[in-house]
Motif scaffolding. Structure first.
Motif, PDB file in Angstrom:
ATOM      1  N   THR A   1       9.216 -91.447   4.430  1.00 57.23           N
ATOM      2  CA  THR A   1      10.250 -90.360   4.593  1.00 57.23           C
ATOM      3  C   THR A   1       9.508 -88.946   5.018  1.00 57.23           C
ATOM      4  OG1 THR A   1      11.865 -91.195   3.080  1.00 57.23           O
ATOM      5  CG2 THR A   1      11.945 -88.808   3.319  1.00 57.23           C
ATOM      6  N   ASN A   2       8.267 -88.857   4.428  1.00 57.66           N
ATOM      7  CA  ASN A   2       7.314 -87.626   4.779  1.00 57.66           C
ATOM      8  C   ASN A   2       7.017 -87.676   6.217  1.00 57.66           C
ATOM      9  OD1 ASN A   2       8.000 -86.466   2.111  1.00 57.66           O
ATOM     10  ND2 ASN A   2       6.089 -87.233   1.458  1.00 57.66           N
TER      11      ASN A   2
ATOM     12  N   GLU B   1       6.368-102.555   0.092  1.00 55.71           N
ATOM     13  CA  GLU B   1       6.563-101.100   0.877  1.00 55.71           C
ATOM     14  C   GLU B   1       7.763-101.132   2.232  1.00 55.71           C
ATOM     15  OE1 GLU B   1       2.011 -99.986   0.436  1.00 55.71           O
ATOM     16  OE2 GLU B   1       2.696-100.482   2.308  1.00 55.71           O
ATOM     17  N   ALA B   2       7.742-102.828   2.762  1.00 49.54           N
ATOM     18  CA  ALA B   2       8.815-102.624   3.485  1.00 49.54           C
ATOM     19  C   ALA B   2      10.396-102.555   3.119  1.00 49.54           C
ATOM     20  CB  ALA B   2       8.757-103.956   4.146  1.00 49.54           C
ATOM     21  N   ALA B   3      10.386-102.946   1.847  1.00 49.30           N
ATOM     22  CA  ALA B   3      11.738-102.703   1.176  1.00 49.30           C
ATOM     23  C   ALA B   3      11.980-101.056   0.885  1.00 49.30           C
ATOM     24  CB  ALA B   3      11.877-103.212  -0.278  1.00 49.30           C
ATOM     25  N   GLY B   4      11.011-100.477   0.686  1.00 45.42           N
ATOM     26  CA  GLY B   4      11.167 -98.825   0.596  1.00 45.42           C
ATOM     27  C   GLY B   4      11.388 -98.331   1.994  1.00 45.42           C
ATOM     28  N   VAL B   5      10.631 -98.883   2.817  1.00 49.55           N
ATOM     29  CA  VAL B   5      10.770 -98.236   4.444  1.00 49.55           C
ATOM     30  C   VAL B   5      12.361 -98.794   4.873  1.00 49.55           C
ATOM     31  CG1 VAL B   5      10.478 -98.712   6.646  1.00 49.55           C
ATOM     32  CG2 VAL B   5       8.618 -98.370   5.172  1.00 49.55           C
ATOM     33  N   ILE B   6      12.787-100.011   4.364  1.00 48.27           N
ATOM     34  CA  ILE B   6      14.157-100.364   4.749  1.00 48.27           C
ATOM     35  C   ILE B   6      15.261 -99.382   4.063  1.00 48.27           C
ATOM     36  CG2 ILE B   6      16.009-102.150   4.552  1.00 48.27           C
ATOM     37  CD1 ILE B   6      13.604-103.925   5.042  1.00 48.27           C
ATOM     38  N   ALA B   7      14.699 -99.058   2.852  1.00 48.53           N
ATOM     39  CA  ALA B   7      15.917 -98.175   2.165  1.00 48.53           C
ATOM     40  C   ALA B   7      15.878 -96.782   2.599  1.00 48.53           C
ATOM     41  CB  ALA B   7      15.465 -98.008   0.548  1.00 48.53           C
TER      42      ALA B   7
END
Length: 430
Positions: free
Chosen positions: A241-242, A260-266
């Motif tokens: 996000t940053n 980390e991919a899950a965080g990016v997808i979120a």
């Protein structure tokens, strides 16, 4: 005058042995001579031995400890769960530990295991410094240790006899294949956002190396690197996000693991951003579902629970008299690259409620003539793995000069005869 028997008993209890199996051989010889040694000599406190190995003799089922960074990470949860399933199938009690990537915490946990009379522990250290510290603490405490993924360059089980096994996927090779697939999927041009893992981790360094190796052949790909995602969804979401305001447009994201991919997808979902190609590593169940649903393009399945099981079963075997040659103690675990074409099938056949592996069959102690690792395991050659890395802090142990990697490679390939991954045997990267 002290009797010969008394001297032998005293040696069994207080003697220093260069390897845990040296003690076992000594005890076996004493037993054959009719000398009965107590539990203090045999190191059997806390065991619940029952049954017999096919090769003869009682089976020891010593409590073991599984050490991970945190149980808030999907991979570590899967690692821990697979360990519990395997140890449960072997009748071995297991305790879970979280080091929180803190070296002092990890070392203190080794001390706690020793204080409880523990004979073994295994895990996946967060950083190379933690890996070395825990290995050395286990060596000093006389605790058998097995680990995965992370270890300092040139430091191998040849340097610590209590470090009985290290298993890792070939992270550089897998990362290069993943990066090439990502670059091809976006048409060979455009900006790719790279979300690294945790600084100091071997897997993080190797995955970045693989990414950059692939990048050499794609001059029209621009790489923009975000701050480390520290292997977690939330840290990766914040990192991604940053960096978004500074990236005018991008075609895809190379996340250093599936969490980390899950965080990016979120983050993409929350902003309504579509059409971006996201890749990850490790093969978390959630991410395979993302691939099946079209939210993620690729991951590499090694199955964390399988890795943990292999480590735990190794400790079980060594405690039961199995001796491993040096190349058997430093292994590469096969990884399967999963795309939208294969995600559904892998989910249905591998990611059931209980992992569909025959855990006892993996044990050499229980099945000396018919053991089956149920995945591809290749001996690692440290000279290839660490090629180009200076031998500064650690130097390659001379024991590797006489190690027969080819013999072990052939034997382990032949032993892999069954299990849910067998149909993919020729596709596994190891």
């Amino acid at each position: 005058m002290v009797s010969t028997e008394s001297r032998i008993v005293d040696m069994a209890v207080r003697g220093r042995f260069p390897h845990p199996m040296s003690r076992r051989a000594f005890l076996s010889a004493a037993g054959a001579a009719g000398i009965v040694l107590g539990a203090s000599a045999c190191g059997a406190s806390g065991s619940s031995g029952s049954g017999a190995a096919q090769g003869g003799g009682d089976i020891r089922r010593e409590k073991t400890w599984c050490q991970v960074t945190t149980l808030t990470n999907d991979y570590f949860v899967a690692f821990n769960e697979g360990a519990k399933q395997a140890m449960g199938a072997l009748g071995v009690a297991m305790v879970s530990l979280e080091s929180q990537a803190n070296v002092n915490t990890a070392i203190n946990q080794v001390g706690n295991v020793r204080a409880q009379g523990g004979k073994s522990m295994f895990g996946t250290p967060a950083t190379e410094s933690e890996a070395a510290a825990v290995t050395k603490a286990c060596q000093a405490a006389g605790i058998l240790y097995a680990s995965s993924y992370t270890a300092p360059p040139w430091y191998t089980p040849a340097d610590a006899d209590s470090w009985v096994r290290f298993i890792t996927p070939p992270s550089t090779k897998i990362a290069e294949a993943t990066a090439r697939a990502l670059f091809d999927e976006v048409g060979g041009s455009g900006t790719i956002i790279h979300v690294p893992g945790q600084k100091g981790s071997s897997a993080d360094n190797q995955r970045t190396a693989g990414l950059r190796k692939a990048l050499r052949d794609y001059p029209d790909i621009k790489l923009v690197t975000a701050s480390p995602g520290d292997w977690t969804s939330e840290a990766a979401r914040i990192s991604f996000t940053n960096i978004l305001p500074s990236v005018r447009d991008f075609a895809g994201v190379f996340a250093q693991n599936d969490s980390e991919a899950a965080g990016v997808i979120a983050a993409l979902d929350s902003r309504g951003i579509k059409g971006k190609v996201v890749t990850g590593f490790d093969g978390n169940k959630q991410n395979l579902q993302y691939i099946a649903d079209g939210k993620q393009y690729l991951t590499s399945v090694t199955i964390g629970g399988l890795t943990a099981a292999l480590l735990g079963i190794t400790l079980f075997d060594v405690l039961n008299g199995v001796e491993l040659a040096l190349p058997e103690r430093f292994l590469s675990q096969g990884a399967l690259l999963v795309t939208p074409d294969t995600a559904g099938k892998v989910l249905d056949t591998v990611y059931t409620g209980q992992l569909p592996f025959d855990w006892p069959k993996m044990s050499k102690a229980l099945n000396p003539d018919a053991w089956d690792p149920q995945t591809l395991l290749n001996p690692l050659d440290p000279r290839e793995l660490y090629a180009g890395v200076p031998q500064d802090e650690y130097q390659l142990n001379a024991a590797w000069d006489s190690a027969d990697l080819g013999k072990v490679r052939t034997a382990y390939s032949a032993a892999f005869r069954s299990g849910p991954l067998f149909e993919y045997k020729d596709q596994l990267v190891a």
